[in-house]
Motif scaffolding. Structure first.
Motif, PDB file in Angstrom:
ATOM      1  N   ARG A 124      -1.879   6.599   5.117  1.00 27.18           N
ATOM      2  CA  ARG A 124      -0.568   6.188   4.628  1.00 27.18           C
ATOM      3  C   ARG A 124       0.067   5.245   5.659  1.00 27.18           C
ATOM      4  N   GLU A 174      -0.403  -2.347   5.514  1.00 31.56           N
ATOM      5  CA  GLU A 174       0.800  -2.191   4.695  1.00 31.56           C
ATOM      6  C   GLU A 174       0.736  -3.071   3.446  1.00 31.56           C
ATOM      7  N   ILE A 188      -3.962  13.501   4.981  1.00 34.59           N
ATOM      8  CA  ILE A 188      -3.359  12.171   4.968  1.00 34.59           C
ATOM      9  C   ILE A 188      -2.914  11.842   6.387  1.00 34.59           C
ATOM     10  N   ASP A 223      -0.392   9.536  -6.892  1.00 37.86           N
ATOM     11  CA  ASP A 223      -0.817   8.580  -5.864  1.00 37.86           C
ATOM     12  C   ASP A 223      -2.099   9.048  -5.191  1.00 37.86           C
ATOM     13  N   GLU A 224      -2.194  10.369  -4.916  1.00 38.28           N
ATOM     14  CA  GLU A 224      -3.395  10.905  -4.254  1.00 38.28           C
ATOM     15  C   GLU A 224      -4.630  10.711  -5.120  1.00 38.28           C
ATOM     16  N   THR A 273       0.815  -1.210   0.000  1.00 39.56           N
ATOM     17  CA  THR A 273       0.000   0.000   0.000  1.00 39.56           C
ATOM     18  C   THR A 273       0.853   1.266   0.000  1.00 39.56           C
ATOM     19  N   ILE A 274       0.458   2.214  -0.863  1.00 41.96           N
ATOM     20  CA  ILE A 274       1.024   3.567  -0.826  1.00 41.96           C
ATOM     21  C   ILE A 274       0.075   4.482  -0.075  1.00 41.96           C
ATOM     22  N   LEU A 275      -1.170   4.532  -0.512  1.00 44.32           N
ATOM     23  CA  LEU A 275      -2.232   5.309   0.134  1.00 44.32           C
ATOM     24  C   LEU A 275      -3.538   4.542   0.018  1.00 44.32           C
ATOM     25  N   SER A 320      -1.665   8.618   9.357  1.00 41.08           N
ATOM     26  CA  SER A 320      -1.061   7.301   9.549  1.00 41.08           C
ATOM     27  C   SER A 320      -2.075   6.367  10.202  1.00 41.08           C
TER      28      SER A 320
END
Length: 324
Positions: free
Chosen positions: A323, A97, A298, A115-116, A35-37, A300
């Motif tokens: 993220r 992740e 964004i 990515d966004e 995963t990136i986002l 965590s």
């Protein structure tokens, strides 16, 4: 791996927590994605509450959409390479992740899509595009939708404009009109007293072919009240959780139809070729800037409570992302 997980159903900000989970292994026909986002959608939060059409086994990792890179491929997978950047929606466990997805469901992304953008490309914008297909609308047709400052409402307005379909966006607050104007969205009406007259003035007396209801309750009947003859009222969701309340006279004398919409069902009806055609159209519009996909913030996984509260806050400017 780190993940955002819940062991009980309940209010997302209360039951979701960051925790360690096993890294999944891809099965036949699957890929593992790093995963990136990942996005937070309303249907994700409804799932955590335990009242969505899909109810996961507990404990469950949340999330259904993400952008990431192919990390491993299962047996029988061809056409994808390790490290390839993809977007995917309609899967489970993307607030982690790593997660697995059917190989046929992932969408390779061009460099021109960030990515966004990729993290929110499919679920809401693509659902909005399939909704327009579902309604069989033609150039010049008029439609109206409520809760129009949400991700779906914004996407329908922008996609409708790209297809020369007239979209009336119904919102609750006058201030939202200016907020949507910044995205190039016009024909926005606040649902204050006399809003029906303002809607009729916008259309110039033209018949409104369809209404898209995301609220439920009496709001459903209010939309039906401004629709024309032989129109369709679509239930896209129910923010209130209340049954749709509609006037029998409107249904009878307008010969109107009430239909439910669920993107998963529509996708099956479209088939692989139809899906590929719409994905290509959507990506082209995003790259051109005709469809904008703003981000509110964004967070965590350790900030999952704050992320959920931000996602539920009224008047947010865009999608809330996670993220790892």
């Amino acid at each position: 791996m780190r993940s955002a997980i819940h062991s009980t159903f309940g209010e997302p900000a209360d039951v979701l927590t960051a925790a360690d989970s096993p890294i999944p292994e891809p099965a036949e026909g699957q890929v593992r994605i790093r995963t990136i986002l990942s996005s937070i959608h309303n249907h994700d939060l409804v799932t955590v509450r335990g009242v969505y059409g899909y109810k996961p086994e507990l404990p469950a990792i949340g999330g259904t959409e993400a952008v990431g890179t192919v990390d491993a491929v299962g047996p029988g997978v061809t056409g994808l390479t390790i490290g390839q950047r993809i977007a995917v929606a309609g899967v489970h466990g993307t607030w982690a992740e790593y997660f697995v997805a059917p190989a046929h469901s992932v969408v390779p992304l061009p460099d021109a899509i960030s990515d966004e953008q990729g993290a929110q490309l499919i679920a809401m914008p693509f659902s909005s595009l399939t909704l327009l297909e579902f309604l069989k609308l033609e150039k010049g047709d008029w439609i109206i939708l409520n809760a129009a400052n949400g991700a779906v409402g914004k996407a329908v307005s922008m996609l409708g404009a790209a297809r020369d379909i007239n979209v009336i966006s119904l919102v609750r607050r006058e201030e939202t009109i200016a907020e949507l104007a910044e995205l190039g969205i016009t024909n926005v009406v606040a649902s204050t007293e006399g809003w029906q007259d303002r809607v009729r003035a916008l259309t110039g007396g033209a018949s409104i072919r369809a209404g898209v209801d995301s609220i439920g309750g009496k709001a459903s009947g209010e939309l039906l009240g401004v629709l024309g003859d032989d129109s369709v009222l679509v239930s896209f969701g129910s923010m209130t959780g209340e049954p749709m309340i509609v006037d029998a006279g409107d249904l009878i004398y307008k010969q109107a139809v009430v239909k439910g919409y669920w993107a998963s069902k529509v996708a099956v009806a479209l088939g692989p070729e139809g899906m590929a055609r719409l994905i290509a159209e959507l990506m082209g519009l995003v790259i051109q800037g005709a469809v904008k996909l703003p981000v509110e913030g964004i967070y965590s996984f350790d900030q999952i409570g704050d992320a959920v509260r931000a996602s539920l806050a009224p008047g947010k400017a865009g999608k809330v992302l996670l993220r790892p």
